[in-house]
Every structure is written in structure tokens, then in C-alpha cells.
Design an enzyme around this catalytic site. Structure first.
Site, mmCIF file in Angstrom:
data_model
loop_
_atom_site.group_PDB
_atom_site.id
_atom_site.type_symbol
_atom_site.label_atom_id
_atom_site.label_comp_id
_atom_site.label_asym_id
_atom_site.label_seq_id
_atom_site.Cartn_x
_atom_site.Cartn_y
_atom_site.Cartn_z
ATOM 1 N N HIS A 233 50.179 -0.205 -43.165
ATOM 2 C CA HIS A 233 49.050 -1.102 -43.422
ATOM 3 C C HIS A 233 49.354 -2.503 -42.894
ATOM 4 O O HIS A 233 50.516 -2.818 -42.614
ATOM 5 C CB HIS A 233 48.717 -1.141 -44.919
ATOM 6 C CG HIS A 233 49.834 -1.652 -45.778
ATOM 7 N ND1 HIS A 233 50.224 -2.974 -45.789
ATOM 8 C CD2 HIS A 233 50.657 -1.026 -46.644
ATOM 9 C CE1 HIS A 233 51.229 -3.138 -46.624
ATOM 10 N NE2 HIS A 233 51.512 -1.962 -47.162
ATOM 11 N N SER B 167 55.004 0.960 -46.285
ATOM 12 C CA SER B 167 54.996 -0.448 -45.900
ATOM 13 C C SER B 167 56.261 -0.841 -45.136
ATOM 14 O O SER B 167 56.555 -0.259 -44.096
ATOM 15 C CB SER B 167 54.805 -1.299 -47.169
ATOM 16 O OG SER B 167 54.548 -2.629 -46.850
#
Length: 241
Positions: free
Chosen positions: A149, A126
Site C-alpha cells: 500500500h 507494508s
């Protein structure tokens, strides 16, 4: 008389070594930071660890392993201000965390004048991705993973067009930073973010060490030995200029 003085000097040296060791142990315990200066070249290298969740404006639960950005930012400022610091090594094993805090740390690392090298161990997920690529040169161990993501939101989410545009802007800031500090494109990052075939109940892509290098996110597969060797090389090149 000379023997007595010699003994006193030895005791003083030993006491200084013990105090230094205690200080280093305290730094490791409190903030995961330590100075590496035992190398033959006598370079002073600051070690910074980014572990667990990157904690931002809100405190994480007490049982969570966290890296607090209010600790990291002053440390990075001190590194830039200290003329004796030759380089910075960043070790990452993070699940991600607060976007604003992670980007702030990444921007600070990218703006340092001393040579910087990052090493992803375990995970650089992330918001850990921008922090990994923010260094001048990056490594990843073969067994590590990096998850890319879309931006997520916690708390109240107002279902209006302005909210969606704001999320898009945040995501654009992240992909722009990563593409500017790596060998991948913003378009490719967005493709990886929106992949629906890899993550269970989620959208995005998980890259293993070698795959992260092949995608251009990370410069090289390697470990501690390779990361320190590269950093020493960069320090030497800087000193020759």
C-alpha cells in the site's frame, strides 16, 4: 580413577548443554533469536524473527508485539563479523511499522556476505515486504499474505507541495529497493499500491502466498523444510568457492 574422570566429564558436558539451552531460551524470550547448529552438517545458522510491529524511533504501546530495530541492527552486525556463522534464516510475521527502521533492517540484511533466506509466515505487510525480499532467496507459506500500500503518515501533516514530494520520495525509496531485490518492476509495484478494488477503506493490494510468487515478489512457495534446505545448499555452494 578413569571411571571417576569419565563421570566428571559427563557431568561437565551435561552442565554445558544446560547452560547452552538456558542461553538459547533467554535469547528467544528477549529478542526472538537463536542459533541453529544441530544439523548433520554442523553449519552454524543464525535465526532472526521479525514479529508484530517494527518499532522505530518511538516506542510502541506496552501491549504490542514488536521487533525493535535497535536490537536487530547490532545482531546483524555481529553476524557479519562472526567468521563462524555460515548463514542467516529470517522468519517474518509482521504487520509492518516504522518505514525508516524497516528499510534500515532490509538494507543491513541485503548487505550481509553470508547466505540469507527469508520465510514469510502469517503476514509480511507494508514495510515487511522490503525485509522479506532483502534476503538472497525468499519463501512464503501458502496461507501467508503480503499487503502492498502507499506510504502513510502519522502525526501532523502540513498540506503543502513539499510534504507531498517528500512522501513521494519515501515511497520511491521503498519501491526501488523492492524492485532491485525481487523479480517485479517498480511500475508494477506502484500499480499494486494504488489498487482501489481490494482493501476495504484503503488503497493497495493483498497478495496470498502463491500470488506473491506469481507477481515476482517472492522466489518460491514453501515452509521451514524448504527454507532450511535452500540455505544449506547456498552455504555449501559458498564453501566450495
Amino acid at each position: 580413577m578413569d571411571e571417576n574422570k569419565e563421570e566428571e566429564l559427563k557431568k561437565e558436558d551435561k552442565q554445558e548443554e544446560l547452560q547452552k539451552e538456558e542461553c538459547q531460551n533467554e535469547q528467544i524470550k528477549e529478542m526472538g533469536q537463536v542459533i541453529l547448529d544441530g544439523n548433520p552438517r554442523k553449519y552454524k545458522v543464525e535465526l532472526l524473527t521479525i514479529i508484530g510491529e517494527v518499532e522505530g524511533h518511538e516506542s510502541a504501546p506496552a501491549h504490542s508485539k514488536t521487533t525493535k530495530y535497535e536490537h536487530v541492527l547490532p545482531k546483524l552486525a555481529m553476524i557479519e563479523d562472526d567468521a563462524e556463522v555460515d548463514g542467516l534464516l529470517i522468519l517474518l510475521n509482521t504487520v509492518g511499522g516504522d518505514v525508516e527502521a524497516g528499510l534500515a533492517i532490509a538494507e543491513m540484511i541485503a548487505s550481509l556476505s553470508v547466505p540469507t533466506v527469508s520465510l514469510v509466515l502469517g503476514g509480511g505487510h507494508s514495510i515487511g515486504v522490503p525485509m522479506a525480499v532483502s534476503a538472497d532467496y525468499s519463501f512464503v507459506v501458502p496461507s501467508a499474505t503480503m499487503v502492498i500500500h502507499p506510504v502513510r503518515s502519522s502525526g501532523m501533516f502540513i498540506g503543502v507541495a513539499q510534504t507531498y514530494r517528500n512522501m513521494e520520495k519515501i515511497q520511491d525509496r521503498i519501491t526501488t529497493f523492492i524492485s532491485n531485490h525481487s523479480n517485479t518492476t517498480q511500475k508494477r509495484l506502484e500499480e499494486l499500491m494504488l489498487d482501489t478494488t481490494q482493501l476495504v477503506k484503503d488503497v493497495g493490494t493483498m497478495l496470498e502466498g502463491k500470488e506473491a510468487v506469481e507477481e515476482g515478489l517472492i522466489d518460491e512457495v514453501g515452509g521451514m523444510k524448504e527454507a532450511l534446505a535452500k540455505l544449506y545448499q547456498m552455504i555449501e555452494e559458498r564453501k566450495r568457492k
